[in-house]
Design a protein around this motif. Structure first.
Motif, mmCIF file in Angstrom:
data_model
loop_
_atom_site.group_PDB
_atom_site.id
_atom_site.type_symbol
_atom_site.label_atom_id
_atom_site.label_comp_id
_atom_site.label_asym_id
_atom_site.label_seq_id
_atom_site.Cartn_x
_atom_site.Cartn_y
_atom_site.Cartn_z
ATOM 1 N N LYS A 168 0.931 -1.348 -0.108
ATOM 2 C CA LYS A 168 0.158 -0.013 0.051
ATOM 3 C C LYS A 168 0.866 1.297 -0.095
ATOM 4 C CE LYS A 168 -3.767 2.288 2.474
ATOM 5 N NZ LYS A 168 -4.544 2.459 3.751
ATOM 6 N N VAL A 169 0.589 2.300 -0.711
ATOM 7 C CA VAL A 169 1.026 3.411 -0.798
ATOM 8 C C VAL A 169 0.161 4.481 -0.571
ATOM 9 C CG1 VAL A 169 0.772 3.706 -3.330
ATOM 10 C CG2 VAL A 169 2.450 5.259 -2.081
ATOM 11 N N GLU A 170 0.550 5.348 0.566
ATOM 12 C CA GLU A 170 -0.255 6.374 0.953
ATOM 13 C C GLU A 170 0.487 7.981 0.604
ATOM 14 O OE1 GLU A 170 -2.771 5.621 4.758
ATOM 15 O OE2 GLU A 170 -1.012 4.456 4.954
ATOM 16 N N LEU A 171 -0.385 8.842 -0.039
ATOM 17 C CA LEU A 171 0.512 10.121 -0.140
ATOM 18 C C LEU A 171 -0.073 11.158 1.041
ATOM 19 C CD1 LEU A 171 -0.266 10.602 -3.948
ATOM 20 C CD2 LEU A 171 1.511 9.373 -2.920
ATOM 21 N N ASN A 172 0.735 11.934 1.202
ATOM 22 C CA ASN A 172 0.782 13.062 2.361
ATOM 23 C C ASN A 172 -0.706 13.915 2.138
ATOM 24 O OD1 ASN A 172 1.762 14.198 0.364
ATOM 25 N ND2 ASN A 172 3.497 15.372 1.540
ATOM 26 N N LEU A 177 -3.328 3.840 -2.755
ATOM 27 C CA LEU A 177 -3.393 2.766 -3.733
ATOM 28 C C LEU A 177 -2.692 1.401 -3.283
ATOM 29 C CD1 LEU A 177 -3.998 2.364 -6.864
ATOM 30 C CD2 LEU A 177 -1.490 2.761 -7.533
ATOM 31 N N TYR A 178 -3.493 0.445 -3.658
ATOM 32 C CA TYR A 178 -2.751 -1.045 -3.189
ATOM 33 C C TYR A 178 -2.095 -1.590 -4.387
ATOM 34 C CZ TYR A 178 -6.141 -0.794 0.722
ATOM 35 O OH TYR A 178 -6.852 -0.212 1.972
ATOM 36 N N GLY A 179 -1.187 -2.587 -4.014
ATOM 37 C CA GLY A 179 -0.730 -3.240 -5.088
ATOM 38 C C GLY A 179 -0.636 -4.921 -4.707
ATOM 39 N N VAL A 180 -1.128 -5.610 -5.573
ATOM 40 C CA VAL A 180 -0.778 -7.219 -5.499
ATOM 41 C C VAL A 180 0.463 -7.733 -5.708
ATOM 42 C CG1 VAL A 180 -2.011 -9.388 -6.079
ATOM 43 C CG2 VAL A 180 -3.479 -7.408 -5.704
ATOM 44 N N ASN A 181 0.966 -7.065 -6.829
ATOM 45 C CA ASN A 181 2.079 -7.731 -7.439
ATOM 46 C C ASN A 181 3.296 -6.608 -7.167
ATOM 47 O OD1 ASN A 181 1.380 -10.233 -8.667
ATOM 48 N ND2 ASN A 181 0.646 -9.000 -10.454
ATOM 49 N N ASP A 182 2.997 -5.321 -7.577
ATOM 50 C CA ASP A 182 4.220 -4.397 -7.328
ATOM 51 C C ASP A 182 3.360 -2.980 -7.420
ATOM 52 O OD1 ASP A 182 3.774 -4.135 -10.299
ATOM 53 O OD2 ASP A 182 5.044 -5.935 -10.391
ATOM 54 N N LEU A 183 4.253 -2.174 -6.961
ATOM 55 C CA LEU A 183 4.144 -0.729 -7.005
ATOM 56 C C LEU A 183 5.384 -0.120 -8.010
ATOM 57 C CD1 LEU A 183 3.360 0.509 -3.518
ATOM 58 C CD2 LEU A 183 1.471 0.273 -5.349
ATOM 59 N N PHE A 184 4.923 0.807 -8.911
ATOM 60 C CA PHE A 184 5.856 1.546 -9.720
ATOM 61 C C PHE A 184 5.860 2.989 -9.332
ATOM 62 C CE2 PHE A 184 7.140 4.460 -13.325
ATOM 63 C CZ PHE A 184 8.560 3.901 -13.516
ATOM 64 N N ILE A 185 7.103 3.460 -8.936
ATOM 65 C CA ILE A 185 7.150 5.133 -8.578
ATOM 66 C C ILE A 185 8.048 5.580 -9.537
ATOM 67 C CG2 ILE A 185 7.926 6.639 -6.668
ATOM 68 C CD1 ILE A 185 7.096 3.073 -5.707
ATOM 69 N N GLY A 186 7.520 6.407 -10.376
ATOM 70 C CA GLY A 186 8.631 7.229 -11.209
ATOM 71 C C GLY A 186 8.025 8.096 -12.331
ATOM 72 N N ARG A 187 8.388 8.327 -13.474
ATOM 73 C CA ARG A 187 7.964 9.309 -14.514
ATOM 74 C C ARG A 187 6.997 8.411 -15.359
ATOM 75 N NH1 ARG A 187 11.080 13.924 -15.280
ATOM 76 N NH2 ARG A 187 9.698 14.602 -16.833
ATOM 77 N N LYS A 188 5.953 9.136 -15.734
ATOM 78 C CA LYS A 188 4.850 8.627 -16.584
ATOM 79 C C LYS A 188 5.527 8.087 -18.032
ATOM 80 C CE LYS A 188 1.203 10.889 -16.822
ATOM 81 N NZ LYS A 188 0.080 11.817 -17.039
ATOM 82 N N THR A 189 6.558 8.849 -18.424
ATOM 83 C CA THR A 189 7.222 8.491 -19.695
ATOM 84 C C THR A 189 8.372 7.462 -19.292
ATOM 85 O OG1 THR A 189 8.561 10.303 -19.393
ATOM 86 C CG2 THR A 189 6.695 10.566 -21.022
ATOM 87 N N HIS A 190 8.744 7.272 -17.980
ATOM 88 C CA HIS A 190 9.759 6.083 -17.653
ATOM 89 C C HIS A 190 11.258 6.850 -18.230
ATOM 90 C CE1 HIS A 190 7.269 2.711 -16.837
ATOM 91 N NE2 HIS A 190 6.458 3.236 -17.960
ATOM 92 N N GLY A 309 5.204 12.832 -12.826
ATOM 93 C CA GLY A 309 5.596 11.874 -11.623
ATOM 94 C C GLY A 309 4.300 11.169 -11.394
ATOM 95 N N VAL A 310 4.301 9.645 -11.195
ATOM 96 C CA VAL A 310 3.038 8.785 -11.202
ATOM 97 C C VAL A 310 3.684 7.722 -10.080
ATOM 98 C CG1 VAL A 310 2.176 9.364 -13.433
ATOM 99 C CG2 VAL A 310 3.753 7.401 -13.095
ATOM 100 N N ILE A 311 2.604 6.932 -9.633
ATOM 101 C CA ILE A 311 2.610 5.931 -8.907
ATOM 102 C C ILE A 311 1.619 4.879 -9.584
ATOM 103 C CG2 ILE A 311 2.700 4.618 -6.746
ATOM 104 C CD1 ILE A 311 3.432 7.262 -5.475
ATOM 105 N N PHE A 312 1.828 3.773 -9.991
ATOM 106 C CA PHE A 312 0.924 2.803 -10.459
ATOM 107 C C PHE A 312 1.207 1.578 -10.032
ATOM 108 C CE2 PHE A 312 3.455 2.986 -14.156
ATOM 109 C CZ PHE A 312 3.831 1.548 -14.365
ATOM 110 N N SER A 313 0.262 0.659 -10.040
ATOM 111 C CA SER A 313 0.203 -0.639 -9.227
ATOM 112 C C SER A 313 -0.132 -1.802 -10.360
ATOM 113 C CB SER A 313 -0.573 -1.090 -8.168
ATOM 114 O OG SER A 313 -2.008 -1.111 -8.503
ATOM 115 N N ASP A 314 0.830 -2.950 -10.325
ATOM 116 C CA ASP A 314 0.348 -4.259 -11.070
ATOM 117 C C ASP A 314 0.373 -3.999 -12.499
ATOM 118 O OD1 ASP A 314 0.081 -5.505 -8.517
ATOM 119 O OD2 ASP A 314 -2.029 -4.744 -8.703
#
Length: 342
Positions: A168-172, A177-190, A309-314
């Motif tokens: 689980k990732v929580e923003l201030n 957002l929950y993740g079952v496999n993984d979370l990615f934190i980075g840029r939308k364009t990679h 900047g984005v965080i998405f899961s799975d």
């Protein structure tokens, strides 16, 4: 909560002793590749023209679609003999409210199971492989024909359940957002992402192509590929003789130093993170690139990205949190666990 016409509810009266009365069975399905093409090109004929112009076999799309539709129809029929059935499409899952007594049946690939699992709470989830000759399905141990035996067992609590640790990732700003496999934190364009990362007492400014935080369930996917690449580089002959600007880079890999992941199972009470392609410079370092995340040691990241900047899961990039300058993310174990029927 019912979502327009995409949810279909049915109940088939049946005298069979397995009929479970008021049981609510939620059937989750997805679009096939053919359906996605039709959405894009309007008709099957236009989709066929596009695919065949590229030299691909369009008949494979048709056969996959036929088998999947048949499996969904079979599942609806079998579930209808046992209780009330409500069918929802994948895109509606994030907004659907699952009842406490619901049983969730997912007909699709592993990704659909993972994407659904993060939105349920305590409901048991059954993964059904619609086409065993096509899909391996680590999370799809059952076929449609198995449902008439499995559902009654689950209702009577006579079926084993395997617990799955979620991230689980929580923003201030309160978003999460929950993740079952993984979370990615980075840029939308990679492209290169800038941020401050903190784990325990260690703090570091970094520039990289993103951070992956993996659960035990996801450890055989994206996470494994990143570690395999790092291990392959460190173990290669080219690495052993490599110098960059006169500096010997042949050293013990920080990716593997002091970590033993043999017991990183689906229900492991911790997560692991790894940094993709960290870049060392005068203002950024590459020491805090791998580590374990547990209840006493969350991972904290502060964005230094003005935009994108984005965080998405799975792997679902459409379902993301914006993560731009000044936003702080705290990543740890979720307060809930998934429950897969085995």
């Amino acid at each position: 909560m019912r979502l327009g016409n995409s949810n279909k509810s049915s109940r088939t009266p049946h005298a069979d002793q397995n009929y479970l009365g008021d049981a609510k069975l939620i059937l989750v399905k997805r679009r096939t590749r053919l359906e996605e093409l039709v959405v894009r090109y309007n008709t099957v004929q236009q989709a066929q023209f596009y695919i065949e112009r590229l030299g691909a076999d369009f008949s494979d799309y048709i056969e996959e679609d036929r088998r999947y539709r048949h499996s969904v129809q079979q599942a609806q029929h079998q579930l209808g003999q046992l209780g009330r059935v409500q069918t929802i499409d994948r895109e509606h899952v994030p907004n659907f409210i699952f009842g406490e007594q619901d049983i969730v049946v997912v007909v699709g690939q592993d990704g659909l199971v993972a994407n659904t699992l993060k939105y349920v709470t305590e409901q048991p989830l059954i993964g059904v492989n619609p086409d065993p000759m096509r899909w391996d399905g680590v999370l799809l141990p059952f076929t449609v024909e198995d449902l008439k035996m499995i559902i009654p067992d689950v209702m009577r609590k006579q079926r084993s359940l395997k617990e799955v640790t979620l991230a689980k990732v929580e923003l201030n700003d309160g978003q999460f957002l929950y993740g079952v496999n993984d979370l990615f934190i980075g840029r939308k364009t990679h492209v290169s992402a800038r941020y401050e990362v903190r784990l325990g007492s260690s703090v570091e400014q970094q520039s990289s192509s993103g951070i992956i935080v993996s659960t035990g369930l996801g450890s055989t996917g994206w996470f494994k590929s990143v570690l395999a690449g790092a291990a392959g580089i460190v173990g290669s002959e080219a690495w052993k003789h490599m110098h960059i600007n006169g500096v010997d880079v042949n050293a013990e890999s920080p990716v593997t130093r002091g970590h033993h992941m043999e017991n990183f199972g689906w229900d492991a009470p911790y997560l692991y993170f790894t940094v993709r392609e960290p870049f060392p410079s005068r203002t950024t370092a590459v020491n805090l690139v791998f580590g374990q995340v547990h209840p006493k040691q969350p991972l904290r990241i502060v964005s230094q990205m003005p935009e994108d900047g984005v965080i998405f899961s799975d792997g679902v990039e459409q379902d993301f949190l914006e993560f731009n300058s000044g936003v702080e993310a705290t990543i740890g174990l979720a307060e809930k666990r998934g429950r897969l029927v085995v």
